[in-house]
Design a protein around this motif. Structure first.
Motif, PDB file in Angstrom:
ATOM      1  N   THR A   1       0.846  -1.188   0.000  1.00 42.63           N
ATOM      2  CA  THR A   1       0.000   0.000   0.000  1.00 42.63           C
ATOM      3  C   THR A   1       0.885   1.243   0.000  1.00 42.63           C
ATOM      4  OG1 THR A   1      -1.703  -1.197   1.225  1.00 42.63           O
ATOM      5  CG2 THR A   1      -1.834   1.220   1.209  1.00 42.63           C
ATOM      6  N   PHE A   2       0.566   2.189  -0.854  1.00 43.92           N
ATOM      7  CA  PHE A   2       1.380   3.402  -0.983  1.00 43.92           C
ATOM      8  C   PHE A   2       1.384   4.187   0.323  1.00 43.92           C
ATOM      9  CE2 PHE A   2       1.953   7.893  -2.235  1.00 43.92           C
ATOM     10  CZ  PHE A   2       3.177   7.782  -2.875  1.00 43.92           C
ATOM     11  N   SER A   3       2.586   4.614   0.720  1.00 40.89           N
ATOM     12  CA  SER A   3       2.752   5.413   1.927  1.00 40.89           C
ATOM     13  C   SER A   3       3.290   6.786   1.529  1.00 40.89           C
ATOM     14  CB  SER A   3       3.726   4.740   2.900  1.00 40.89           C
ATOM     15  OG  SER A   3       4.115   5.637   3.920  1.00 40.89           O
ATOM     16  N   GLU A   4       2.484   7.819   1.712  1.00 40.01           N
ATOM     17  CA  GLU A   4       2.899   9.190   1.383  1.00 40.01           C
ATOM     18  C   GLU A   4       4.140   9.577   2.181  1.00 40.01           C
ATOM     19  OE1 GLU A   4       1.679  12.908  -0.701  1.00 40.01           O
ATOM     20  OE2 GLU A   4       0.479  11.094  -0.546  1.00 40.01           O
ATOM     21  N   THR A   5       4.181   9.180   3.427  1.00 41.53           N
ATOM     22  CA  THR A   5       5.314   9.542   4.290  1.00 41.53           C
ATOM     23  C   THR A   5       6.600   8.892   3.794  1.00 41.53           C
ATOM     24  OG1 THR A   5       3.843   9.765   6.200  1.00 41.53           O
ATOM     25  CG2 THR A   5       6.195   9.503   6.637  1.00 41.53           C
ATOM     26  N   LYS A   6       6.547   7.592   3.522  1.00 44.54           N
ATOM     27  CA  LYS A   6       7.745   6.898   3.038  1.00 44.54           C
ATOM     28  C   LYS A   6       8.200   7.474   1.702  1.00 44.54           C
ATOM     29  CE  LYS A   6       6.996   2.418   5.309  1.00 44.54           C
ATOM     30  NZ  LYS A   6       6.764   0.969   5.084  1.00 44.54           N
ATOM     31  N   TRP A   7       7.248   7.805   0.861  1.00 45.08           N
ATOM     32  CA  TRP A   7       7.605   8.362  -0.443  1.00 45.08           C
ATOM     33  C   TRP A   7       8.282   9.724  -0.287  1.00 45.08           C
ATOM     34  CZ3 TRP A   7       5.167  12.702  -2.900  1.00 45.08           C
ATOM     35  CH2 TRP A   7       5.682  12.976  -4.165  1.00 45.08           C
ATOM     36  N   LYS A   8       7.717  10.591   0.538  1.00 41.03           N
ATOM     37  CA  LYS A   8       8.309  11.919   0.732  1.00 41.03           C
ATOM     38  C   LYS A   8       9.710  11.818   1.336  1.00 41.03           C
ATOM     39  CE  LYS A   8       4.116  14.702   1.072  1.00 41.03           C
ATOM     40  NZ  LYS A   8       3.261  15.566   1.932  1.00 41.03           N
ATOM     41  N   ASN A   9       9.912  10.854   2.206  1.00 40.18           N
ATOM     42  CA  ASN A   9      11.243  10.678   2.800  1.00 40.18           C
ATOM     43  C   ASN A   9      12.257  10.145   1.791  1.00 40.18           C
ATOM     44  OD1 ASN A   9      10.369  11.570   5.319  1.00 40.18           O
ATOM     45  ND2 ASN A   9       9.887   9.493   6.028  1.00 40.18           N
ATOM     46  N   ALA A  10      11.755   9.495   0.749  1.00 38.46           N
ATOM     47  CA  ALA A  10      12.658   8.861  -0.215  1.00 38.46           C
ATOM     48  C   ALA A  10      12.990   9.751  -1.411  1.00 38.46           C
ATOM     49  CB  ALA A  10      12.050   7.556  -0.729  1.00 38.46           C
ATOM     50  N   ILE A  11      12.151  10.726  -1.737  1.00 38.48           N
ATOM     51  CA  ILE A  11      12.378  11.502  -2.956  1.00 38.48           C
ATOM     52  C   ILE A  11      13.605  12.390  -2.815  1.00 38.48           C
ATOM     53  CG2 ILE A  11       9.977  11.456  -3.670  1.00 38.48           C
ATOM     54  CD1 ILE A  11       9.621  14.253  -2.599  1.00 38.48           C
TER      55      ILE A  11
END
Length: 529
Positions: free
Chosen positions: A389-399
Motif C-alpha cells: 500500500t502506498f505510503s505518502e510519508t515513506k515516499w516523501k522521505n525517499a524523494i
C-alpha cells in the motif's frame, strides 16, 4: 573449429496466441493506426533519402547528417527490413541497390564498434536477405561478417570490442581487453550463427560459440550464481569477478539472446535454454521488484544488484533504478516463458511490461525517461501477491527533490532518445497473450511520441521529458535521430497493428536491433503424406 550440431530441429512450443475473429470496426481502426505509423516512417525515410543518403543518420532539425557507426549508412541498412515489412517495395529496391555498393573496406576515422556493427549492419543485411531472398544482401552480410571476424583474431579468440583497422594493418598486437561489457562480448549468437547456417561456413558459429561455452561454464561461479557481472575480463576469460548484476544497460542483449538463440537453432544447442532458465531464476529472485505506487498498481520493475561480503555472509543490495532500455525484459520473459513452458516467466514479463506502460502514462508528456528510481515494496515478488500500500510519508522521505510525480523518487536521466524497448515488449506480449487492452495502450504511446518528437523533417530525441511549455506541451528537442527509430521503434509499432502472421514469432526471432531472422523449424515434408 566448432561445427553446428547435426540433426533435425525440435518442435518447440507455440509462442503466438492468435487473436479471435476481429469485428469489422476494430479492424478498420487497427488498419488506420497501422497506416498512420507507416506515414511517419515514410516522412522520416524521405527526409533521410533527401538530406543524409548513405550517411549514418539524419539530423532531424537542421537537416544535416552525421556518421557515428562507421559511416557506412547505418540508417540505410537498419531500415531495409522495415521497408520490406511495410510493403514499400520500390523504396526497398532502391535501398538494396545503394546498400550493395557500400564499401566496407574503407576504414572509419574511429575504431570499429564491433557490437554496433554486428547488430545494425550484419543483422540488417541478414534479415533483409531472409525476407527477400536477394543474394546481394547475403553477399554484403558476408562482407560485414569477414570484417567482424578479424576482431576475433586474438591469442585467445576473444574479440576486441573496439577494433582499430589501422593498427591491425600495421601489425600492432591484437588482444582482447581486460574490461569489457557483458553485452558487447555476448551479443553474437544470433547473427554469427545465422550467417554460418546461410553460408555453410562454420567459422562465425565457431567464434560466437567459444564465448557461449565460457559463459556457460562460469554461470554458477559468479558472485551472484545464475547471472554474469556487467564487466568481464576478455583477455583472461574470467567472466565471474565483478560485483554488479543487471539485465539492463551494458548486459541486456546477452540475456535477451538466450531464449532467442534457443529458438533460432530449434533447440539443438541445449545450453541456451539451460542458461536462460538459471539466469531468470536469479533475476526474478533478486533483481525484479514491485514499486510502491500511488494507485497501488501491481506492476514490476527490474533494477541492479550489487554483491558484497559481510563476514561470512553474502549481501545483495538492490538499486531500484528502472531504465527505458530494460523494458525489453517483459518481452524476453514472455517469449522465453512460452518456449520453455514456464507460465511464471510469462506472468513476470507481463508485469514488467505493465511497469513500463505505467511509467509512460505517469510522465508529464506520456513518455518514459531514460532512467528513474522508485521505492520498492517491503516484499519482493513471491507466489503470493505481496501487500504493498502506498505510503505518502515513506515516499516523501525517499524523494531526492520536490516537484516529482508520485511513485518516482528521482529521475537521473530525463531524455527520450526515440527508444523502442517499451513498444517492443507491448508487441511481444500482445502476440503471446492476446491481451485486448494492449493495442489501445500502444496507440497512446505512439501518439505521445509522435506529438512531442515530430519535426518538419522527421522525429527528434527529447532532452528532458519533464521540462516543457504547458501551453503546447513541447519538450526541447535535440538534433538527433538514431537509426533504431526506423529500424526498431516504428517497425514494432507497425507490427503491433498488423496481422499476427506478419513476422510470426513462431517463425522468426528478432535480434536486439529488431532485425527478424528466420528460425530453424522441423522439415514438414512427408509428415502429412
Amino acid at each position: 573449429m566448432r561445427q553446428f550440431p547435426q540433426g533435425s530441429p525440435q518442435w518447440l512450443p507455440k509462442v503466438q496466441k492468435f487473436i479471435e475473429t476481429e469485428p469489422a470496426a476494430e479492424r478498420q481502426v487497427r488498419l488506420e493506426r497501422r497506416d498512420a505509423v507507416k506515414k511517419v516512417f515514410q516522412r522520416c525515410w524521405n527526409s533521410y533519402r533527401k538530406h543524409a543518403w548513405m550517411s549514418d543518420e539524419i539530423m532531424p532539425i537542421s537537416g544535416g547528417k552525421r556518421d557515428v557507426f562507421g559511416g557506412w549508412g547505418a540508417t540505410l541498412v537498419d531500415s531495409l527490413d522495415t521497408l520490406w515489412i511495410m510493403d514499400l517495395k520500390d523504396e526497398f529496391k532502391e535501398a538494396v541497390e545503394a546498400a550493395s555498393k557500400i564499401d566496407f573496406s574503407k576504414a572509419p576515422g574511429d575504431k570499429v564498434n564491433v557490437f554496433e556493427t554486428n547488430i545494425r549492419y550484419l543483422g540488417g543485411f541478414l534479415a533483409a536477405y531472409d525476407l527477400s531472398g536477394d543474394r546481394r544482401l547475403l553477399r554484403k552480410a558476408t562482407e560485414v561478417g569477414e570484417m567482424l571476424y578479424v576482431a576475433f583474431d586474438t591469442p585467445n579468440r576473444m574479440p576486441m570490442t573496439r577494433w582499430d583497422a589501422v593498427d591491425a594493418s600495421k601489425n600492432k598486437p591484437q588482444e582482447a581487453d581486460e574490461s569489457v561489457l557483458l553485452a558487447e562480448i555476448g551479443t553474437f549468437a544470433l547473427e554469427f550463427t545465422r550467417l554460418s547456417l546461410l553460408t555453410k561456413d562454420p567459422k562465425w558459429f565457431d567464434a560466437a560459440h567459444r564465448i557461449t561455452e565460457l559463459l556457460h561454464k562460469q554461470q554458477d561461479t559468479t558472485r551472484f550464481p545464475g547471472m554474469w557481472p556487467v564487466i568481464v575480463n576478455a583477455r583472461t576469460t574470467e567472466f565471474n569477478l565483478h560485483n554488479d548484476f543487471t539485465i539492463g544497460a551494458m548486459a541486456d542483449s546477452w540475456y535477451e539472446y538466450l531464449p532467442k538463440a534457443h529458438a533460432l537453432v530449434g533447440g539443438l544447442l541445449p545450453q541456451y535454454r539451460e542458461m536462460y532458465e538459471k539466469a531468470m531464476e536469479a533475476v526474478i529472485k533478486r533483481n525484479v521488484f514491485r514499486p510502491m505506487l500511488p494507485d497501488n498498481a501491481d506492476v514490476l520493475v527490474s533494477g541492479l544488484v550489487s554483491v558484497s561480503r559481510s563476514g561470512d555472509d553474502t549481501v545483495y543490495s538492490l538499486k531500484p533504478e528502472g531504465q527505458h532500455l530494460v523494458c525489453f525484459a517483459g518481452g524476453m520473459l514472455a517469449l522465453g516463458g512460452k518456449l520453455v513452458e514456464n507460465q511464471t516467466h510469462v506472468s513476470v514479463g507481463e508485469k514488467l511490461m505493465d511497469g513500463c506502460i505505467w511509467t509512460y502514462s505517469h510522465m508529464p508528456v506520456g513518455i518514459m525517461p531514460e532512467t528513474f528510481t522508485m521505492l520498492p515494496c517491503p516484499l519482493t515478488i513471491s507466489p503470493e501477491k505481496p501487500e504493498c500500500t502506498f505510503s505518502e510519508t515513506k515516499w516523501k522521505n525517499a524523494i531526492k527533490k520536490k516537484h516529482i510525480s508520485k511513485g518516482f523518487t528521482s529521475l537521473p536521466d530525463t531524455r527520450y532518445i526515440l527508444r523502442p524497448e517499451a513498444i517492443e515488449s507491448v508487441f511481444i506480449l500482445y502476440r503471446t497473450t492476446g491481451r485486448k487492452d494492449l493495442p489501445e495502450k500502444a496507440w497512446k504511446m505512439f501518439e505521445a511520441i509522435e506529438k512531442n518528437t515530430k519535426t518538419e523533417l522527421a522525429n527528434a530525441a527529447l532532452s528532458d521529458i519533464t521540462r516543457y511549455d504547458p501551453e503546447n506541451e513541447d519538450p526541447e528537442k535535440t538534433d538527433s535521430m538514431e537509426s533504431f527509430w526506423l529500424g526498431e521503434t516504428l517497425k514494432y509499432f507497425y507490427l503491433m497493428f498488423s496481422e499476427p502472421d506478419l513476422i510470426s514469432l513462431d517463425e522468426w526471432v528478432f535480434n536486439t536491433e529488431a532485425h527478424p531472422l528466420r528460425r530453424l523449424v522441423p522439415d514438414l515434408k512427408g509428415l502429412f503424406d
